[in-house]
Design a protein around this motif. Structure first.
Motif, PDB file in Angstrom:
ATOM      1  N   LEU A 249       0.951  -1.144  -0.051  1.00 22.34           N
ATOM      2  CA  LEU A 249      -0.022  -0.089  -0.037  1.00 22.34           C
ATOM      3  C   LEU A 249       1.071   1.081   0.125  1.00 22.34           C
ATOM      4  O   LEU A 249       0.649   2.404  -0.642  1.00 22.34           O
ATOM      5  CB  LEU A 249      -0.971  -0.025   1.366  1.00 22.34           C
ATOM      6  CG  LEU A 249      -2.142  -0.637   0.993  1.00 22.34           C
ATOM      7  CD1 LEU A 249      -2.671  -0.799   2.535  1.00 22.34           C
ATOM      8  CD2 LEU A 249      -3.309  -0.199   0.201  1.00 22.34           C
ATOM      9  N   GLU A 253       1.036   4.081  -2.901  1.00 23.27           N
ATOM     10  CA  GLU A 253       0.910   5.757  -2.419  1.00 23.27           C
ATOM     11  C   GLU A 253       2.242   6.513  -3.054  1.00 23.27           C
ATOM     12  O   GLU A 253       1.998   7.633  -3.438  1.00 23.27           O
ATOM     13  CB  GLU A 253       0.776   6.075  -0.873  1.00 23.27           C
ATOM     14  CG  GLU A 253       0.475   7.495  -0.819  1.00 23.27           C
ATOM     15  CD  GLU A 253       0.162   7.611   0.769  1.00 23.27           C
ATOM     16  OE1 GLU A 253      -0.999   6.885   1.454  1.00 23.27           O
ATOM     17  OE2 GLU A 253       0.824   8.367   1.528  1.00 23.27           O
ATOM     18  N   ARG A 258      -2.049   2.658  -8.956  1.00 25.70           N
ATOM     19  CA  ARG A 258      -3.110   2.062  -8.178  1.00 25.70           C
ATOM     20  C   ARG A 258      -2.403   0.613  -7.902  1.00 25.70           C
ATOM     21  O   ARG A 258      -2.005   0.167  -8.636  1.00 25.70           O
ATOM     22  CB  ARG A 258      -4.269   1.782  -9.060  1.00 25.70           C
ATOM     23  CG  ARG A 258      -5.069   2.706  -9.578  1.00 25.70           C
ATOM     24  CD  ARG A 258      -6.452   2.356 -10.256  1.00 25.70           C
ATOM     25  NE  ARG A 258      -7.371   3.453 -10.248  1.00 25.70           N
ATOM     26  CZ  ARG A 258      -8.486   3.393 -11.174  1.00 25.70           C
ATOM     27  NH1 ARG A 258      -8.552   2.510 -12.089  1.00 25.70           N
ATOM     28  NH2 ARG A 258      -9.300   4.292 -10.948  1.00 25.70           N
ATOM     29  N   PHE A 260      -3.148  -2.993  -7.123  1.00 28.93           N
ATOM     30  CA  PHE A 260      -3.910  -4.333  -7.649  1.00 28.93           C
ATOM     31  C   PHE A 260      -3.251  -5.653  -6.988  1.00 28.93           C
ATOM     32  O   PHE A 260      -2.080  -5.780  -7.143  1.00 28.93           O
ATOM     33  CB  PHE A 260      -4.036  -4.499  -9.089  1.00 28.93           C
ATOM     34  CG  PHE A 260      -4.662  -5.557  -9.423  1.00 28.93           C
ATOM     35  CD1 PHE A 260      -6.444  -5.515  -9.900  1.00 28.93           C
ATOM     36  CD2 PHE A 260      -4.240  -6.962  -9.833  1.00 28.93           C
ATOM     37  CE1 PHE A 260      -7.045  -6.799 -10.031  1.00 28.93           C
ATOM     38  CE2 PHE A 260      -4.895  -7.768 -10.023  1.00 28.93           C
ATOM     39  CZ  PHE A 260      -6.382  -7.794 -10.329  1.00 28.93           C
ATOM     40  N   HIS A 279      -8.919  -2.341   2.579  1.00 26.23           N
ATOM     41  CA  HIS A 279      -8.410  -1.055   2.226  1.00 26.23           C
ATOM     42  C   HIS A 279      -8.754  -0.490   1.040  1.00 26.23           C
ATOM     43  O   HIS A 279      -7.808   0.271   0.353  1.00 26.23           O
ATOM     44  CB  HIS A 279      -6.795  -0.722   2.683  1.00 26.23           C
ATOM     45  CG  HIS A 279      -6.678  -1.274   3.832  1.00 26.23           C
ATOM     46  ND1 HIS A 279      -7.057  -0.797   5.022  1.00 26.23           N
ATOM     47  CD2 HIS A 279      -5.686  -2.076   4.568  1.00 26.23           C
ATOM     48  CE1 HIS A 279      -7.009  -1.186   6.228  1.00 26.23           C
ATOM     49  NE2 HIS A 279      -5.843  -2.112   5.996  1.00 26.23           N
ATOM     50  N   LYS A 280     -10.002  -0.541   0.797  1.00 25.38           N
ATOM     51  CA  LYS A 280     -10.299   0.181  -0.525  1.00 25.38           C
ATOM     52  C   LYS A 280     -10.326   1.607  -0.420  1.00 25.38           C
ATOM     53  O   LYS A 280      -9.882   2.237  -1.399  1.00 25.38           O
ATOM     54  CB  LYS A 280     -11.912  -0.161  -0.850  1.00 25.38           C
ATOM     55  CG  LYS A 280     -12.033  -1.595  -1.392  1.00 25.38           C
ATOM     56  CD  LYS A 280     -13.359  -1.881  -1.928  1.00 25.38           C
ATOM     57  CE  LYS A 280     -13.674  -2.984  -2.990  1.00 25.38           C
ATOM     58  NZ  LYS A 280     -13.574  -4.342  -2.286  1.00 25.38           N
ATOM     59  N   SER A 281     -10.424   2.133   0.698  1.00 27.91           N
ATOM     60  CA  SER A 281     -10.413   3.621   0.922  1.00 27.91           C
ATOM     61  C   SER A 281      -8.704   4.099   0.593  1.00 27.91           C
ATOM     62  O   SER A 281      -8.797   5.259   0.150  1.00 27.91           O
ATOM     63  CB  SER A 281     -10.518   4.136   2.291  1.00 27.91           C
ATOM     64  OG  SER A 281      -9.613   3.654   3.327  1.00 27.91           O
ATOM     65  N   LEU A 282      -7.887   3.221   0.568  1.00 24.19           N
ATOM     66  CA  LEU A 282      -6.773   3.666   0.246  1.00 24.19           C
ATOM     67  C   LEU A 282      -6.190   3.319  -1.318  1.00 24.19           C
ATOM     68  O   LEU A 282      -5.203   3.266  -1.644  1.00 24.19           O
ATOM     69  CB  LEU A 282      -5.688   3.115   1.056  1.00 24.19           C
ATOM     70  CG  LEU A 282      -5.647   3.466   2.620  1.00 24.19           C
ATOM     71  CD1 LEU A 282      -4.675   2.657   3.670  1.00 24.19           C
ATOM     72  CD2 LEU A 282      -5.215   4.914   2.543  1.00 24.19           C
ATOM     73  N   GLY A 283      -7.465   2.836  -1.735  1.00 24.24           N
ATOM     74  CA  GLY A 283      -7.300   2.663  -3.409  1.00 24.24           C
ATOM     75  C   GLY A 283      -6.757   1.196  -3.586  1.00 24.24           C
ATOM     76  O   GLY A 283      -6.434   1.024  -4.791  1.00 24.24           O
ATOM     77  N   ALA A 284      -6.812   0.292  -2.867  1.00 19.04           N
ATOM     78  CA  ALA A 284      -6.260  -1.152  -3.022  1.00 19.04           C
ATOM     79  C   ALA A 284      -7.466  -1.807  -3.772  1.00 19.04           C
ATOM     80  O   ALA A 284      -8.546  -1.962  -3.352  1.00 19.04           O
ATOM     81  CB  ALA A 284      -6.119  -1.806  -1.587  1.00 19.04           C
ATOM     82  N   ARG A 285      -7.118  -2.179  -4.798  1.00 19.01           N
ATOM     83  CA  ARG A 285      -8.242  -3.089  -5.699  1.00 19.01           C
ATOM     84  C   ARG A 285      -7.793  -4.604  -5.781  1.00 19.01           C
ATOM     85  O   ARG A 285      -6.626  -4.963  -6.159  1.00 19.01           O
ATOM     86  CB  ARG A 285      -7.936  -2.674  -7.048  1.00 19.01           C
ATOM     87  CG  ARG A 285      -8.411  -1.162  -7.366  1.00 19.01           C
ATOM     88  CD  ARG A 285      -8.424  -0.745  -8.788  1.00 19.01           C
ATOM     89  NE  ARG A 285      -9.137   0.514  -8.921  1.00 19.01           N
ATOM     90  CZ  ARG A 285     -10.222   0.621  -9.564  1.00 19.01           C
ATOM     91  NH1 ARG A 285     -10.739  -0.200 -10.098  1.00 19.01           N
ATOM     92  NH2 ARG A 285     -11.021   1.907  -9.417  1.00 19.01           N
ATOM     93  N   VAL A 286      -8.573  -4.956  -4.781  1.00 19.57           N
ATOM     94  CA  VAL A 286      -8.271  -6.626  -4.593  1.00 19.57           C
ATOM     95  C   VAL A 286      -9.346  -7.465  -5.248  1.00 19.57           C
ATOM     96  O   VAL A 286     -10.451  -7.257  -5.497  1.00 19.57           O
ATOM     97  CB  VAL A 286      -8.349  -7.019  -3.038  1.00 19.57           C
ATOM     98  CG1 VAL A 286      -8.310  -8.347  -2.882  1.00 19.57           C
ATOM     99  CG2 VAL A 286      -7.246  -6.110  -2.403  1.00 19.57           C
ATOM    100  N   ALA A 307      -1.315  -0.647 -13.209  1.00 20.48           N
ATOM    101  CA  ALA A 307      -1.351  -0.729 -12.049  1.00 20.48           C
ATOM    102  C   ALA A 307       0.091  -1.185 -11.301  1.00 20.48           C
ATOM    103  O   ALA A 307       0.609  -1.912 -11.894  1.00 20.48           O
ATOM    104  CB  ALA A 307      -2.570  -1.565 -11.540  1.00 20.48           C
TER     105      ALA A 307
END
Lengths: 613, 274
Positions: A249, A253, A258, A260, A279-286, A307
């Motif tokens: 993460l 940043e 992004r 992924f 942690h979607k709020s930190l942009g983590a695309r899981v 990504a």
């Protein structure tokens, strides 16, 4: 409280052991968190069975959690000073992990004929000999807990779930700690279930008071030294898997790319995905893929689209990803593969630790398929190595395999919280839109890395893929071109060595004996070497995190020592790797393939023998 | 065409495309596969892409043979066919890609012929417009290793009688002069002829590509033998796509999530000063 004799100790090892449903992992975590918050350094080692619920009261079902607390802690400790055994199976299987003279707390209520038989006892296990060797406290944990439950109108089955709190109460008493932290945890965790809070608090308190009433406990209270060598700063407790997730993460940043993660659940790596999914709020695309192959392939697709792409797995999963890793090598896309190693081959020992995926990470692909391999060496530094793996991947346009292991991943440690502004910059090699000179496999002179043109960028449309290309992009089966591209891909990985720091030697660099380690074994190795040097036995030590490529001064270090011992939790994979590169350096090996971490004792014994030879 | 392309590894195209779309949902992502790619080595990836209803456009070029490896049977090769690896005839029962898509709760399935460019263009255009996962099966000839495999339905002489082009809201008519139609007799589909035995246009089924129940679409996709092979858009139903759901969750968490940056997360929970 009557007059107590408090024993001061530099460090203390406590091991919680019970049936896999007995809540031992939680007791251990609560004890380590409370210790950390009250100023101890800590390291933990969860040692649990692969079965979710093995048959009740059997040795196969014993789940353990070892906590090492003290002033300056490197590892989770060899043997324990206090053992909690919640049933006969735990007592039978875990007593070997107790030091002679250790305090052993058992739930005596569980020592029924049937349970003892299941554990393999033919007669009373508490022989005179045993009673002399250990301080055995036979606490009626079940009956006390059920009595408290009864008073609160809770049935026995429900009350039994709080037995671990009774044991934890005893441990807090024995380590001269308060119950505050656990109270706060219970209030937070069960905010919506006040009855659960009341019961657990009462049982925890009862355990504490029970210990206070025991005469024998009064001479067995340990005051553990506070960590006074720790660097100033803000700290937290962290497991290796969470640290890995956070490192990725942080790299996202810092790089502005992004994050992924395409993964498929596998023990002991799953928690990396579990953590990132929060942690979607930190942009983590899981993305939880349909299998390991889809996990890595989706990550390769995400990488192609721009990504910071990652996939997390363990040994068997890495095997399944092999072909796709070749594609990532061929397309020269940034990719981070986290391999939390476990006992193998095949399904092997899913919950136990090992370092036996090294060969697979280095060589497990078809064709000449070089990539970067790095390894974390402590639960906390998984954060930095995950960050570093991402930085290398993005700046050098290469897949990077990060090796951690079950011991690091599940274990926890104090972590000095960094500030993001102090983390190194990450500069992805993005191509410029409408660059008329863009060629998919054009390389820069320094790193030999290609540029990353993302679908959607204007004027850069191109194709990549698994077939051999020429530097300008189109397919080519020309023999000379294949030779050139093969050389270039290797050269790019080799040049990563220009961007990594020199390998360091610690301990006594002037010693005859050099101890070599890599990855997750650094705690035990560091302590073994430090203790031996303190005892006047000269030992030098070097620990590798950069595996491929190796730091450039590796050969210089190895050539300096008469005796070299390469220590690893496999049959000698790193030793073999070093021998192919430095055939002039004679190396011996110390290997352990038991699904367990090194113990300081066994290492010192072996090194001492080598010194005497 | 000004496109970006990724020639991936055999079978994994859907998985790679899934990652592309998740990383950049603004892209129009197309996946080209053959019958081996999509039905054999990559079958798992296809059914899961379809099940998730991710916004991908998938085309399956079905020539019922492994052509690139020079003529071994595929999962869509006709039962009993002699190929290099089935010298005594295959004993593998073939897949019907349409049925597989329906079985995986697919939201869009169309079928076209390589020799009818206009129909192919229509199907692809409709697929591109579909929100969610679309699958277009192209019945393709392999001149070298499986020549004329679809000839029984594609030859000009028989095409009008052996195929039916379905159109939403229109009666299911076929034949050179649209004199034949499909009727549901209560148990199964049957071919009837207008004007024969009192059959009128009212007896002919009207195609509804939007009905959610896969039953009739499955029957249509299954047709062959005595019944004409269905072409055109067989199924096209509305269902919120994975892509949309994913982005909604991301947006919601980005707006309301507890941690706005890494420093927030690093300093969250139990921490203390030394």
């Amino acid at each position: 409280m009557s007059e107590n004799q408090i024993v001061n100790k530099e460090d203390l090892v406590v091991r919680f052991a019970g049936d896999s449903g007995d809540g031992m992992q939680l007791s251990g975590t609560l004890f380590s968190d409370a210790s950390a918050l009250t100023g101890n350094d800590i390291a933990t080692f969860p040692d649990y069975p692969a079965e979710i619920r093995a048959p009740h009261n059997t040795i196969a079902g014993v789940s353990g959690y070892q906590v090492h607390v003290g002033n300056h802690i490197y590892s989770s400790g060899d043997k324990c000073d206090i053992l909690v055994a919640m049933n006969p199976a735990a007592f039978k299987s875990q007593l070997k992990w107790a030091k002679k003279g250790a305090t052993v707390i058992v739930d005596i209520d569980t020592f029924t004929e049937e349970a003892m038989e299941k554990a393999g006892y033919k007669e009373n296990p508490f022989t005179d000999e045993l009673e002399r060797a250990y301080t055995i406290i036979k606490a009626p944990i079940t009956s006390f807990t059920e009595k408290i439950g009864d008073a609160q109108g809770v049935d026995k089955k429900t009350a039994d779930k709080s037995r671990n709190m009774f044991a934890l109460g005893i441990i807090f008493y024995a380590t001269h700690k308060t119950l505050d932290h656990t109270f706060a945890y219970l209030e937070r965790k069960f905010a919506k279930k006040p009855a659960v809070i009341t019961l657990n608090k009462a049982v925890l308190t009862e355990g504490y008071e029970y210990a206070d009433k025991l005469e024998v406990m009064h001479s067995h209270i340990f005051e553990v030294a506070h960590a006074d060598k720790m660097e100033k700063g803000r700290y937290r407790n962290i497991t290796g898997n969470v640290a890995t997730a956070w490192g990725l993460l942080a790299a996202s940043e810092k790089s502005g790319r992004r994050l992924f993660l395409g993964s498929y659940p596998i023990t002991p790596a799953t928690d990396v995905m579990v953590e990132l999914a929060k942690h979607k709020s930190l942009g983590a695309r899981v993305f939880q893929a349909e299998d390991e192959i889809a996990g890595v392939c989706s990550a390769i697709g995400a990488s192609y689209a721009g990504a910071l792409a990652c996939t997390s797995t363990s040994g068997p999963g890495l095997s399944l990803k092999s072909e796709a890793l070749g594609l990532a090598v061929m397309t020269e896309l940034p990719l981070v593969v986290v391999d939390v190693q476990r006992g193998g081959p095949s399904t092997g020992l899913p919950t136990k630790t090992e370092q036996s995926d090294l060969d697979q990470a280095l060589y497990g692909r078809n064709g000449e398929a070089p990539l970067v391999v790095v390894a974390a060496s402590s639960s906390a530094n998984c954060f930095y190595w995950a960050f570093n793996a991402a930085k290398i991947a993005l700046e050098h346009m290469t897949p990077v395999i990060l090796l951690t292991d079950g011991y690091l991943g599940n274990g926890s440690q104090l972590f000095k919280i960094p500030s993001m502004k102090d983390m190194p910059e990450i500069k992805p090699r993005l191509a410029k839109e409408n660059d008329p000179n863009y060629r998919p496999f054009r390389r820069d002179e320094e790193k030999f890395a290609r540029e990353w043109a993302l679908p959607g960028m204007e004027g850069l449309s191109h194709r990549v893929g698994g077939l051999e290309k020429c530097p300008d992009g189109p397919l080519s089966t020309d023999p000379e071109n294949h030779a050139l591209m093969t050389k270039n891909r290797q050269e790019k990985v080799n040049r990563v060595a220009n961007y990594i720091p020199d390998q360091e030697v610690t301990g006594n660099p002037d010693a005859d004996l050099l101890v070599v380690g890599w990855g997750g074994t650094s705690g035990a190795l560091t302590l073994a070497v430090e203790e031996m040097n303190n005892e006047g036995k000269k030992v030098a030590y070097t620990h590798f995190n950069y595996i491929c490529p190796l730091p450039k001064n590796t050969g210089d270090i190895l050539r300096k020592y008469k005796k070299i011992v390469v220590c690893e939790l496999n049959n000698g994979q790193f030793a073999g790797y070093l021998r192919t590169q430095f055939p002039e350096c004679p190396m011996t090996q110390y290997n352990k393939v038991m699904g367990l971490p090194f113990e300081v004792g066994e290492l010192k014994e072996h090194f001492t023998k080598l010194l005497e030879k | 065409m000004d496109t970006y392309g990724f020639h991936s590894i055999h079978g994994r195209a859907c998985a790679i495309a899934t990652g592309v779309k998740l990383a950049n949902p603004a892209l129009s992502v197309w996946v080209n596969m053959g019958d081996g790619d999509s039905m054999a080595i990559g079958g798992n990836h296809l059914i899961h892409a379809v099940r998730r209803n991710q916004d991908l456009n998938i085309t399956i070029f079905n020539n019922e043979i492994y052509g690139l490896t020079k003529g071994q049977y595929s999962p869509t090769t006709k039962f009993g066919q002699i190929t290099k690896t089935s010298p005594y005839g295959t004993i593998d029962y073939p897949f019907n890609p349409g049925e597989l898509v329906m079985g995986a709760q697919g939201t869009f399935f169309a079928r076209t012929l390589d020799c009818v460019p206009q129909l192919s263009t229509d199907c692809m255009t409709r697929a591109a417009k579909h929100d969610g996962c679309s699958v277009v099966e192209v019945l393709q000839n392999c001149v070298i290793f499986n020549d004329k495999t679809h000839a029984a339905i594609t030859d000009r002489a028989v095409r009008d009688d052996r195929t039916i082009v379905l159109e939403h809201g229109k009666p299911m008519l076929f034949g050179k002069n649209k004199e034949k139609g499909l009727r549901f007799n209560g148990r199964q589909l049957e071919v009837v002829t207008l004007g024969e035995n009192g059959i009128t246009l009212d007896d002919i089924m009207v195609h509804d590509e939007t009905t959610e129940d896969t039953g009739i679409h499955m029957m249509l996709a299954h047709m062959g033998g005595d019944l004409p092979v269905a072409l055109g858009v067989i199924r096209n139903v509305k269902k919120v796509s994975y892509t949309q759901l994913y982005e909604e969750q991301m947006d919601e968490q980005m707006a309301s999530g507890k941690y706005k940056c890494m420093d927030d997360l690093l300093n969250s929970g139990d921490t203390w000063e030394v």
